[in-house]
Write an enzyme that holds these catalytic residues in place. Structure first.
Site, PDB file in Angstrom:
ATOM      1  N   GLU A   1       0.844  -1.190   0.000  1.00  0.00           N
ATOM      2  CA  GLU A   1       0.000   0.000   0.000  1.00  0.00           C
ATOM      3  C   GLU A   1       0.881   1.242   0.000  1.00  0.00           C
ATOM      4  O   GLU A   1       2.040   1.179   0.430  1.00  0.00           O
ATOM      5  CB  GLU A   1      -0.871   0.004   1.266  1.00  0.00           C
ATOM      6  CG  GLU A   1      -0.065   0.303   2.510  1.00  0.00           C
ATOM      7  CD  GLU A   1      -0.667  -0.250   3.795  1.00  0.00           C
ATOM      8  OE1 GLU A   1      -0.644  -1.488   3.985  1.00  0.00           O
ATOM      9  OE2 GLU A   1      -1.135   0.575   4.595  1.00  0.00           O
TER      10      GLU A   1
ATOM     11  N   LYS B   1       2.797   4.555   0.986  1.00  0.00           N
ATOM     12  CA  LYS B   1       3.268   5.145   2.239  1.00  0.00           C
ATOM     13  C   LYS B   1       2.900   6.627   2.164  1.00  0.00           C
ATOM     14  O   LYS B   1       3.406   7.361   1.311  1.00  0.00           O
ATOM     15  CB  LYS B   1       4.778   4.960   2.384  1.00  0.00           C
ATOM     16  CG  LYS B   1       5.313   5.470   3.709  1.00  0.00           C
ATOM     17  CD  LYS B   1       6.757   5.039   3.891  1.00  0.00           C
ATOM     18  CE  LYS B   1       7.269   5.344   5.276  1.00  0.00           C
ATOM     19  NZ  LYS B   1       7.338   6.770   5.576  1.00  0.00           N
TER      20      LYS B   1
ATOM     21  N   ASP C   1       2.758  10.461   3.027  1.00  0.00           N
ATOM     22  CA  ASP C   1       3.712  11.400   3.601  1.00  0.00           C
ATOM     23  C   ASP C   1       2.970  12.419   4.455  1.00  0.00           C
ATOM     24  O   ASP C   1       2.714  13.541   4.036  1.00  0.00           O
ATOM     25  CB  ASP C   1       4.481  12.090   2.471  1.00  0.00           C
ATOM     26  CG  ASP C   1       5.721  12.771   2.992  1.00  0.00           C
ATOM     27  OD1 ASP C   1       6.084  12.519   4.165  1.00  0.00           O
ATOM     28  OD2 ASP C   1       6.315  13.563   2.251  1.00  0.00           O
TER      29      ASP C   1
ATOM     30  N   TYR D   1      -4.517   2.624   8.619  1.00  0.00           N
ATOM     31  CA  TYR D   1      -3.803   1.464   8.064  1.00  0.00           C
ATOM     32  C   TYR D   1      -3.283   0.501   9.135  1.00  0.00           C
ATOM     33  O   TYR D   1      -2.684  -0.513   8.805  1.00  0.00           O
ATOM     34  CB  TYR D   1      -2.647   1.907   7.159  1.00  0.00           C
ATOM     35  CG  TYR D   1      -1.705   2.921   7.802  1.00  0.00           C
ATOM     36  CD1 TYR D   1      -0.892   2.565   8.866  1.00  0.00           C
ATOM     37  CD2 TYR D   1      -1.629   4.229   7.316  1.00  0.00           C
ATOM     38  CE1 TYR D   1      -0.047   3.493   9.460  1.00  0.00           C
ATOM     39  CE2 TYR D   1      -0.780   5.162   7.898  1.00  0.00           C
ATOM     40  CZ  TYR D   1       0.000   4.782   8.967  1.00  0.00           C
ATOM     41  OH  TYR D   1       0.829   5.690   9.558  1.00  0.00           O
TER      42      TYR D   1
ATOM     43  N   LYS E   1      11.070   2.940  -0.538  1.00  0.00           N
ATOM     44  CA  LYS E   1      10.995   4.376  -0.822  1.00  0.00           C
ATOM     45  C   LYS E   1      11.119   4.657  -2.320  1.00  0.00           C
ATOM     46  O   LYS E   1      11.798   3.930  -3.038  1.00  0.00           O
ATOM     47  CB  LYS E   1      12.119   5.114  -0.073  1.00  0.00           C
ATOM     48  CG  LYS E   1      12.111   4.913   1.434  1.00  0.00           C
ATOM     49  CD  LYS E   1      10.893   5.515   2.114  1.00  0.00           C
ATOM     50  CE  LYS E   1      11.012   6.969   2.409  1.00  0.00           C
ATOM     51  NZ  LYS E   1      11.870   7.305   3.520  1.00  0.00           N
TER      52      LYS E   1
ATOM     53  N   CYS F   1      35.822  37.153  -9.679  1.00  0.00           N
ATOM     54  CA  CYS F   1      35.379  36.390  -8.522  1.00  0.00           C
ATOM     55  C   CYS F   1      34.505  37.263  -7.627  1.00  0.00           C
ATOM     56  O   CYS F   1      34.920  38.349  -7.231  1.00  0.00           O
ATOM     57  CB  CYS F   1      36.602  35.903  -7.756  1.00  0.00           C
ATOM     58  SG  CYS F   1      36.200  35.220  -6.145  1.00  0.00           S
TER      59      CYS F   1
ATOM     60  N   CYS G   1      36.354  38.112  -4.200  1.00  0.00           N
ATOM     61  CA  CYS G   1      37.529  38.971  -4.036  1.00  0.00           C
ATOM     62  C   CYS G   1      37.778  39.914  -5.211  1.00  0.00           C
ATOM     63  O   CYS G   1      38.667  40.755  -5.144  1.00  0.00           O
ATOM     64  CB  CYS G   1      38.779  38.121  -3.800  1.00  0.00           C
ATOM     65  SG  CYS G   1      39.335  37.251  -5.271  1.00  0.00           S
TER      66      CYS G   1
ATOM     67  N   CYS H   1      38.638  31.340  -9.697  1.00  0.00           N
ATOM     68  CA  CYS H   1      39.192  32.600  -9.227  1.00  0.00           C
ATOM     69  C   CYS H   1      40.713  32.485  -9.241  1.00  0.00           C
ATOM     70  O   CYS H   1      41.264  31.455  -8.859  1.00  0.00           O
ATOM     71  CB  CYS H   1      38.681  32.844  -7.812  1.00  0.00           C
ATOM     72  SG  CYS H   1      39.591  34.127  -6.961  1.00  0.00           S
TER      73      CYS H   1
ATOM     74  N   CYS I   1      41.906  35.763  -1.895  1.00  0.00           N
ATOM     75  CA  CYS I   1      40.466  35.542  -1.968  1.00  0.00           C
ATOM     76  C   CYS I   1      39.952  35.008  -0.629  1.00  0.00           C
ATOM     77  O   CYS I   1      40.417  33.973  -0.171  1.00  0.00           O
ATOM     78  CB  CYS I   1      40.166  34.545  -3.075  1.00  0.00           C
ATOM     79  SG  CYS I   1      38.421  34.168  -3.194  1.00  0.00           S
TER      80      CYS I   1
HETATM   81  S1  IVH Z   1       2.668   0.924   8.934  1.00  0.00           S
HETATM   82  C1  IVH Z   1       4.695  -0.675  12.718  1.00  0.00           C
HETATM   83  N1  IVH Z   1       1.677   1.921   6.750  1.00  0.00           N
HETATM   84  O1  IVH Z   1       5.486   5.690   8.035  1.00  0.00           O
HETATM   85  C2  IVH Z   1       4.664   0.251  11.588  1.00  0.00           C
HETATM   86  N2  IVH Z   1       3.047   3.304   8.078  1.00  0.00           N
HETATM   87  O2  IVH Z   1       8.266   5.029   8.786  1.00  0.00           O
HETATM   88  C3  IVH Z   1       3.342   0.869  11.420  1.00  0.00           C
HETATM   89  N3  IVH Z   1       3.296   5.575   7.204  1.00  0.00           N
HETATM   90  O3  IVH Z   1       5.193   5.994  11.492  1.00  0.00           O
HETATM   91  C4  IVH Z   1       3.326   1.749  10.290  1.00  0.00           C
HETATM   92  N4  IVH Z   1       2.018   5.320   5.450  1.00  0.00           N
HETATM   93  O4  IVH Z   1       3.702   7.451  10.026  1.00  0.00           O
HETATM   94  C5  IVH Z   1       2.443   2.143   7.816  1.00  0.00           C
HETATM   95  N5  IVH Z   1       0.666   2.694   4.815  1.00  0.00           N
HETATM   96  C6  IVH Z   1       1.450   2.911   5.873  1.00  0.00           C
HETATM   97  C7  IVH Z   1       2.043   4.147   6.116  1.00  0.00           C
HETATM   98  C8  IVH Z   1       2.843   4.303   7.219  1.00  0.00           C
HETATM   99  C9  IVH Z   1       2.773   6.166   6.136  1.00  0.00           C
HETATM  100  C10 IVH Z   1       4.213   6.241   8.138  1.00  0.00           C
HETATM  101  C11 IVH Z   1       3.792   6.127   9.568  1.00  0.00           C
HETATM  102  C12 IVH Z   1       4.950   5.456  10.246  1.00  0.00           C
HETATM  103  C13 IVH Z   1       6.070   5.726   9.301  1.00  0.00           C
HETATM  104  C14 IVH Z   1       7.118   4.683   9.431  1.00  0.00           C
END
Ligand code: IVH
Length: 714
Positions: free
Chosen positions: A128, A130, A132, A240, A328, A433, A436, A457, A463
């Protein structure tokens, strides 16, 4: 961040390591507070990461020095004082990162090994996006929201219940009729791009500073003491995960997430399960492709082992579960406006153009600067009138695409010519530069006949951008070799205005006598050390001409060339006179110079440029008023190594390989790169390998660096 160079952690003394760890703990805490506490980061993520990495590197080398307040012992940030603190019933954890597809395969292999599952045994994963944003833990008792807490340091967060209740994605009461007594739902609070843009529009209309990115804005909005303000900032929430549960209604991660939806939460539509790691990785790539179309920021994909019984067996390592990993995204690109171009002068005199950008979020980080590498990168047409390959034809006002990947400085990838405003300005790269005022030039490579892409330079000695470096060079071992004037002292003296250039070193004693604050009163100095320094300086008023020339730090003039020049000119006056004429473009002087063994066009050009700078010439004159260069020693015949063949191997710590070579040659030795029966002496530093072994086999005498200095009487 400055282009600070670090001593490898393993080479630090315990005292240095402890000092650096203390500094890093303070610095990182400061940036954590800015980022998390005030949502106004001062440095980029890459710079922040570099601080943390350095901290970790030193901690690994000195595990006994890990501090109680070490940044590596903290997850995220400490809670602000203004909110009530909440201790999480189960800690809120972090995730390990994966960067490459292979890291994910390795994660799965690790899981299998840990569980002793064969390669073909089924292992289902969820994948799923992640999000931000910032994580939030929601505690429901008897189906009713009682506490909403931020992550804080993972153990203790802030009570933001009133604010959480303004978020429409967060139910105040859970839906459905089978709700356990205690339910803790965890997920991510975030702000959509649309909401962020609207908010910033409002800010600008009100004449206020716009916010930097959705993530920090969401964090700041959630931590408003006045929940009416939070309510005006449309925040969203994806559920989640969970914390404490009085009963677990389902047996899988995916089942639990379905249950969260039943209770009334928004769950991520892009979450899916996979029986095969390759399919999960393919999902990652498809999420990555669609990333730009999402209305919120994501920074990767999280994979989790689906079976909760397996999760339980896998458990945790320090602060991260063994059953999950965050894959990532590599680099994100964004479009923004090039507001201006500024020139930075590096320690070696290189003029580097830096793009000042309209702040833009790239991969969750605010980017305001990007490197432009060099002159040709910006221009379309070269100085020779020819089009420049890879030249981007950037103008101030252009809309440019930038990319940020990992720790590297953001780059400009592209320019959208269709958006070029009529008043877009061509950047005139300075030929002087900015630090100087000396001429800045692009050298022509002797061999290729091509112009160097970097403009430099030529004001080496005067300088300010290069000053500390040039003074350090001046006092270094191969040059003036002044005891007691190490890098640290040079830096401090320069910053306190005691020495602005090399010539000032020789007037230190006189000025000290008249000064109200004496050197021996400075921290770290005493009567003895100050007197010793003055004596060490005086001892160098007689200096070999070759070392003197080398000490000037003229580009392309190393120790060897310094010596060649000294042997040719014999005396400082002759050298000075020839350089004066060379700087005036005197053809005869140039030809005379080119006839010297070892001197080519590159060196001749460098010398001419150096001496053409009136202020370099002034410092040179000032130096000659203080020191008396002595004619070069012809290769010594009475030294203990005269006529011997010497090999240097391993890493030398007190001198560079070039310095070692020049020193040995000055003493009449022949320096060779390999050990043979003809070798008389091997000087070995740490890490010496096969050459040392060979020397032992052949019975050749070996010495360490100290032994070498002892032998030659230094
Ligand atoms: S699972 C035990 N699922 O990422 C871990 N985290 O680097 C539980 N985050 O603190 C987190 N999307 O703030 C999980 N789909 C996702 C997420 C997610 C963002 C963040 C969350 C966590 C951090 C970990």
């Amino acid at each position: 961040m400055s282009e600070r160079e670090h001593t490898p952690a393993a080479e630090l003394t315990a005292k240095q390591a402890a000092g650096e760890l203390e500094r890093l703990a303070g610095e990182i805490a400061h940036h954590d507070a800015l980022y998390h506490g005030e949502d106004r980061p001062e440095i980029s993520d890459a710079e922040y990461d570099a601080l943390r990495r350095r901290n970790l590197e030193i901690e690994q080398a000195f595990p006994e020095l890990v501090r109680d307040d070490s940044p590596s012992r903290r997850v995220g940030f400490a809670a602000l004082d203004k909110f009530e603190k909440v201790t999480h019933s189960l800690p809120m954890l972090s995730l390990d990162n994966a960067f490459e597809d292979d890291d994910v395969r390795e994660f799965v292999a690790r899981v299998r090994r840990f569980l002793k599952l064969g390669e073909d045994a089924p292992l289902r994963l969820t994948a799923e996006p992640k999000i931000d944003g910032l994580s939030l833990s929601l505690r429901y008792e008897a189906g009713r929201l009682v506490t909403a807490a931020t992550r804080g340091d993972g153990s203790v967060g802030e009570n933001v219940t009133a604010n959480a209740l303004t978020i429409t994605d967060i139910p105040a009461v859970l839906a459905g009729n089978e709700v356990p007594d205690v339910v803790e739902v965890r997920g991510e609070v975030y702000m959509t791009h649309a909401a962020f843009a609207k908010l910033n529009e409002r800010m600008t209309q009100e004449g206020r500073e716009p916010y930097v990115n959705p993530r920090n804005t969401a964090a700041g909005s959630l931590r408003q003491l006045d929940s009416a303000i939070t309510a005006r900032r449309p925040l969203k929430f994806f559920a989640y995960a969970w914390g404490q549960m009085s009963a677990l209604p389902r047996e899988t991660q995916s089942g639990m997430v379905e249950q969260l939806a039943v209770w009334g939460f928004v769950t991520n539509p892009q979450m899916a399960t996979f029986d095969d790691v390759e399919a999960a990785i393919a999902h990652y790539h498809s999420i990555e492709e669609g990333r730009a179309d999402l209305d919120h920021d994501i920074d990767g994909v999280v994979y989790k082992v689906d079976d909760l019984a397996l999760q339980e067996r896998l458990g945790f390592v320090s602060r991260s579960p063994r059953w999950a990993v965050a894959h990532k995204f590599a680099a994100e690109k964004a479009w923004t406006v090039l507001k201006d171009i500024e020139i930075q002068v590096g320690r070696t005199g290189a003029l580097t153009p830096v793009a000042r950008l309209q702040p833009v979020t790239v991969g969750g980080v605010v980017v305001t600067n990007a490197t432009l590498h060099n002159e040709d990168y910006i221009a379309a047409i070269g100085n020779d009138g020819e089009p420049i390959r890879d030249g981007k034809d950037l103008r101030i006002g252009d809309t440019v695409q930038i990319q940020r990947a990992g720790d590297v400085i953001p780059q400009i990838l592209d320019v959208d010519l269709s958006k070029r405003p009529a008043d877009a300005r061509v950047f005139e790269f300075p030929t002087r530069c900015p630090a100087c005022g000396s001429e800045a030039v692009r050298e022509v490579n002797d061999k290729t006949g091509r112009e160097d892409s970097v403009r430099r330079c030529t004001g080496g000695l005067i300088c300010p951008a290069q000053a500390v470096e040039s003074i350090r060079h001046f006092v270094s071992r191969g040059a003036f070799d002044i005891d007691g004037l190490g890098d640290k002292q040079v830096e401090a003296f320069y910053h306190d205005g005691l020495i602005a250039n090399a010539a000032d070193i020789f007037t230190l004693r006189d000025r000290d006598e008249k000064a109200s604050q004496k050197l021996h009163e400075r921290e770290g100095w005493g009567e003895v050390s100050a007197a010793k320094l003055f004596d060490a300086i005086d001892a160098r008023r007689d200096i070999e001409l070759g070392r003197f020339i080398y000490g000037l730090g003229i580009r392309h003039v190393g120790e060897r060339t310094g010596l060649d020049l000294a042997r040719h000119f014999g005396a400082a006056e002759a050298f000075a006179e020839a350089m004066g004429r060379l700087a005036q473009s005197d053809e005869e002087a140039r030809e005379d110079l080119l006839a010297v063994d070892g001197i080519g066009e590159t060196v001749a050009d460098a010398l001419a440029r150096f001496f053409a700078q009136p202020r370099n010439a002034q410092v040179f004159e000032a130096l000659l008023a203080q020191v008396k260069p002595t004619p070069p020693q012809q290769a010594a015949t009475d030294s203990p190594v005269a006529g011997k063949t010497v090999v240097f191997t391993g890493s030398l710590e007190k001198m560079t390989r070039d310095e070692a070579k020049a020193m040995a040659e000055r003493l009449g030795a022949k320096v060779s790169g390999s050990v043979s029966a003809k070798t008389d002496l091997v000087v070995a530093g740490p890490g010496a390998g096969s050459k040392l072994k060979k020397a032992a086999e052949l019975g050749v005498e070996t010495l360490d660096e100290d032994g070498w200095f002892e032998l030659i009487g230094r």
